[in-house]
Design an enzyme around this catalytic site. Sequence first.
Site, short mmCIF file in Angstrom:
data_model
loop_
_atom_site.label_atom_id
_atom_site.label_comp_id
_atom_site.label_asym_id
_atom_site.label_seq_id
_atom_site.Cartn_x
_atom_site.Cartn_y
_atom_site.Cartn_z
N ASP A 51 -18.85 -25.90 -6.96
CA ASP A 51 -19.35 -25.32 -6.07
C ASP A 51 -19.45 -24.00 -5.71
O ASP A 51 -19.62 -23.43 -5.38
CB ASP A 51 -17.77 -25.27 -5.39
CG ASP A 51 -16.70 -24.47 -5.70
OD1 ASP A 51 -17.38 -23.73 -6.83
OD2 ASP A 51 -15.59 -23.64 -5.41
N SER A 52 -20.03 -23.48 -6.81
CA SER A 52 -20.87 -22.69 -7.17
C SER A 52 -22.59 -22.45 -7.36
O SER A 52 -23.11 -21.79 -6.94
CB SER A 52 -21.27 -21.84 -9.56
OG SER A 52 -21.28 -24.10 -9.75
N ASP A 90 -15.91 -30.51 -7.75
CA ASP A 90 -15.94 -29.82 -6.92
C ASP A 90 -14.93 -29.65 -5.65
O ASP A 90 -15.17 -30.05 -4.94
CB ASP A 90 -15.89 -28.52 -7.09
CG ASP A 90 -15.56 -27.34 -8.19
OD1 ASP A 90 -14.70 -27.47 -8.66
OD2 ASP A 90 -16.54 -26.97 -8.72
N LYS A 118 -12.15 -31.57 -9.37
CA LYS A 118 -11.98 -30.28 -10.05
C LYS A 118 -11.15 -29.57 -8.70
O LYS A 118 -11.73 -29.83 -7.72
CB LYS A 118 -13.03 -29.78 -10.81
CG LYS A 118 -12.37 -28.48 -11.70
CD LYS A 118 -13.29 -27.47 -12.08
CE LYS A 118 -14.35 -26.88 -11.90
NZ LYS A 118 -14.02 -25.48 -11.01
N GLU A 120 -8.96 -25.72 -8.60
CA GLU A 120 -8.48 -25.03 -9.01
C GLU A 120 -7.17 -24.45 -8.97
O GLU A 120 -6.46 -24.73 -7.36
CB GLU A 120 -9.33 -23.32 -8.39
CG GLU A 120 -10.39 -23.89 -8.52
CD GLU A 120 -11.56 -22.40 -8.20
OE1 GLU A 120 -10.66 -21.63 -7.52
OE2 GLU A 120 -12.64 -22.27 -7.89
N GLU A 186 -11.37 -20.26 -17.28
CA GLU A 186 -11.91 -18.94 -17.19
C GLU A 186 -11.87 -17.99 -17.18
O GLU A 186 -11.09 -17.35 -16.87
CB GLU A 186 -12.99 -19.57 -15.46
CG GLU A 186 -14.02 -18.45 -15.36
CD GLU A 186 -14.99 -18.76 -14.47
OE1 GLU A 186 -16.08 -18.18 -14.06
OE2 GLU A 186 -14.04 -19.84 -13.67
#
Length: 271
Positions: A51-52, A90, A118, A120, A186
Site C-alpha cells: 500500500d506504499s 497488502d 499482509k 498490519e 519495521e
Amino acid sequence: MSSHADSKPWTVPALAEAKRNGQKLVMLTAYDAGFARTFDANGVDLILVGDSLGMVVQGHDSTLPVTVDDIAYHTAAVAKVLQRALLVADLPFGADATPERAFEASLRFLQAGAEMVKIEGAGFKLDIIRYLVEREIPVCSHLGLTPQSVLRLGGYRVQGRGDAARQLRDDAAAVVQAGASMIVLECLPTPLAALVTAEVPVPTIGIGAGAQCDGQVLVMHDMLGLDSGHRRPKFVKDFLAEGGSVAGATRAFADAVRAGTFPDAEHAYAS
C-alpha cells in the site's frame, strides 16, 4: 546468489525452510510488470504489492487512501510476469476491519495472482489472521511501525523502545500462533528485532530493523534512490548508485542482503 535463486518458484513452506537453513530472503515492492520482471530475474525472492503505492505511485501523503481495487489492479499486473518470486499483496487500510471484509479482499488478491496477504498489527487482527488461515489464505504479519496507524502514532517513528519491547515480542508470538507464515518488522531497534527473529519459527523480514532478521525488504523507489517527495528514512540505501542499472541495483541489493552487509549500523537503529 543461492541455488534456490536459480531454480524452482518460491512457496510458502519454502520460506520456513529457508529460515531453518539460515538462507536470507530478499524482498522488494513492485507495482507493475516491468519492474517486477526485472526484480524476479535478478535474485528477488518475494515481491510485495504494498500500500506504499499510495505514496510512491499515487502521490498521497500516507497509505490511507489506497483501496482494495488499487491493490488488486497492481497485483494482477505484477503476477503476470513472475517466474519464481512469491507475490504478497497488502490489505489496505480498512480492508481488514472485519474477518469477512478481509476475506473478500484477500480472495480478490489471490484471484489476481497473489500467494499471500499482509496484515498490519496484532490485537483484534489476530482473529482476522486466524480466520484467513483457516480458509487457506497465507498471511504475512506486519509489526513495529505500521504505516496505517500513522494518525494514532502521530507520525513515522521507531517502535518497540523501552516497555514496548515486551509487547512487541508478545505480539510476534501471538501472530505466529494465529497462523502467520512470515512477519515484517519495521523500524525496530536492532537488538529487539534480533530477539524476535530468534524467538519465532517463521521468517522475519526487516525494514529498518537490523541485519539479524531472516530477510530484508525495501520500497523499490528507495532502493533505486528515487525522490518520493517524502523524508528519506535512515534505513534507506540507494543501490542504483553502485549497481549502475535497475538490474544491477537489484543484484547489489540481493547480494548485500544475502551477505548480511545490509543493513549496516548506518542504516539501522541501535536502541
